[in-house]
Design a protein around this motif. Structure first.
Motif, PDB file in Angstrom:
ATOM      1  N   ILE A 113       0.845  -1.196   0.000  1.00 38.08           N
ATOM      2  CA  ILE A 113       0.000   0.000   0.000  1.00 38.08           C
ATOM      3  C   ILE A 113       0.882   1.249   0.000  1.00 38.08           C
ATOM      4  O   ILE A 113       1.903   1.294   0.681  1.00 38.08           O
ATOM      5  CB  ILE A 113      -0.920   0.019   1.241  1.00 38.08           C
ATOM      6  N   ASN A 114       0.445   2.251  -0.747  1.00 35.58           N
ATOM      7  CA  ASN A 114       1.176   3.517  -0.814  1.00 35.58           C
ATOM      8  C   ASN A 114       0.249   4.689  -0.485  1.00 35.58           C
ATOM      9  O   ASN A 114      -0.955   4.638  -0.718  1.00 35.58           O
ATOM     10  CB  ASN A 114       1.756   3.722  -2.222  1.00 35.58           C
ATOM     11  N   LEU A 115       0.851   5.732   0.049  1.00 36.51           N
ATOM     12  CA  LEU A 115       0.167   6.988   0.345  1.00 36.51           C
ATOM     13  C   LEU A 115       0.721   8.061  -0.578  1.00 36.51           C
ATOM     14  O   LEU A 115       1.937   8.229  -0.680  1.00 36.51           O
ATOM     15  CB  LEU A 115       0.431   7.367   1.803  1.00 36.51           C
ATOM     16  N   PHE A 128      -8.648   4.675  -1.024  1.00 42.66           N
ATOM     17  CA  PHE A 128      -9.223   5.761  -0.219  1.00 42.66           C
ATOM     18  C   PHE A 128      -8.720   7.097  -0.736  1.00 42.66           C
ATOM     19  O   PHE A 128      -7.553   7.222  -1.127  1.00 42.66           O
ATOM     20  CB  PHE A 128      -8.791   5.583   1.246  1.00 42.66           C
ATOM     21  N   GLN A 129      -9.615   8.103  -0.718  1.00 46.06           N
ATOM     22  CA  GLN A 129      -9.209   9.485  -1.002  1.00 46.06           C
ATOM     23  C   GLN A 129      -9.924  10.428  -0.043  1.00 46.06           C
ATOM     24  O   GLN A 129     -11.053  10.159   0.380  1.00 46.06           O
ATOM     25  CB  GLN A 129      -9.548   9.876  -2.444  1.00 46.06           C
ATOM     26  N   THR A 174      -4.363  10.362  -1.429  1.00 49.68           N
ATOM     27  CA  THR A 174      -4.840   9.102  -2.004  1.00 49.68           C
ATOM     28  C   THR A 174      -4.052   7.957  -1.394  1.00 49.68           C
ATOM     29  O   THR A 174      -2.825   8.042  -1.265  1.00 49.68           O
ATOM     30  CB  THR A 174      -4.634   9.082  -3.531  1.00 49.68           C
ATOM     31  N   ILE A 175      -4.741   6.900  -1.022  1.00 48.62           N
ATOM     32  CA  ILE A 175      -4.099   5.676  -0.561  1.00 48.62           C
ATOM     33  C   ILE A 175      -4.476   4.592  -1.567  1.00 48.62           C
ATOM     34  O   ILE A 175      -5.656   4.418  -1.896  1.00 48.62           O
ATOM     35  CB  ILE A 175      -4.552   5.316   0.867  1.00 48.62           C
ATOM     36  N   HIS A 176      -3.460   3.901  -2.087  1.00 48.09           N
ATOM     37  CA  HIS A 176      -3.725   2.970  -3.185  1.00 48.09           C
ATOM     38  C   HIS A 176      -2.813   1.750  -3.121  1.00 48.09           C
ATOM     39  O   HIS A 176      -1.749   1.771  -2.487  1.00 48.09           O
ATOM     40  CB  HIS A 176      -3.544   3.686  -4.531  1.00 48.09           C
ATOM     41  N   LEU A 177      -3.240   0.696  -3.796  1.00 50.22           N
ATOM     42  CA  LEU A 177      -2.379  -0.461  -3.982  1.00 50.22           C
ATOM     43  C   LEU A 177      -1.300  -0.109  -4.994  1.00 50.22           C
ATOM     44  O   LEU A 177      -1.508   0.732  -5.869  1.00 50.22           O
ATOM     45  CB  LEU A 177      -3.182  -1.661  -4.486  1.00 50.22           C
TER      46      LEU A 177
END
Length: 198
Positions: A105-107, A150-151, A135-138
């Motif tokens: 996961i990255n922010l 998530f945003q 934004t938090i994303h794979l």
């Protein structure tokens, strides 16, 4: 569940994650920090919290594949289930991504797909957009292109400065990243682990 944090810089998000683990807001065990920079300040934060850390800097002639195999050896020694990126500045290659599918996961400090890359806050501020956020994303093999988890948006005010926007974005990061990590652990990582045991 056991996880590692990857970071290359100051480490304020690493510290927010550590605090959330200490407060039992994240139910997994933070096992270690990995950094690709020996002088990154995040290492000092890990030392203060007595969290094990490993630094492996990529050698000039080394391939990304061989570099990532070294990292995986370390992660396997630590029995790592998933990875959290917190200001990690290298693009991950297929070796790590295939080892941890949908478990990295990255922010990112913008509302992706707008303003990917290293200067998300700077680029959003000077774009004259009226809002930005986090934004938090794979993670996939692109630059900030993985599936969004998530945003959260905020307005860029008329009297905003770059410094004030950076402060507000970091506050969002520290508030929401631990919450989303915990949600992801419960909804995805644990389910995948249960399936693998059946």
């Amino acid at each position: 569940m056991r996880f590692a944090v990857f970071a290359s810089g100051n480490g304020s998000n690493f510290e927010a994650i550590v605090r959330a683990v200490e407060n039992k807001e994240i139910s997994a065990t933070l096992v270690c920090l990995f950094s690709d920079k020996k002088n990154a300040y995040v290492i000092e934060r890990a030392k203060k919290k007595k969290i094990p850390y490993m630094v492996i800097e990529k050698e000039k002639q080394e391939t990304k594949e061989s570099y990532e195999k070294k990292i995986i050896e370390y992660l396997e020694e630590k029995s790592i289930d998933f990875i959290i990126l917190a200001g990690y500045m290298k693009i991950l290659g297929h070796v790590l991504l295939e080892k941890y599918p949908k478990k990295i996961i990255n922010l990112h400090p913008s509302l992706l797909p707008s303003f990917p890359g290293k200067q998300g806050i700077h680029d959003a501020f000077y774009s004259k957009e009226k809002e930005t956020g986090i934004t938090i994303h794979l993670v996939d093999q692109g630059i900030d292109t993985g599936p969004i988890i998530f945003q959260h948006a905020i307005s860029i005010t008329r009297h905003e400065t770059l410094s004030s926007l950076e402060t507000r974005i970091h506050e969002l990061e520290h508030r929401y990243y631990p919450i989303v990590i915990e949600k992801y652990i419960r909804e995805v990582v644990l389910n995948d682990k249960k399936k693998s045991l059946n």
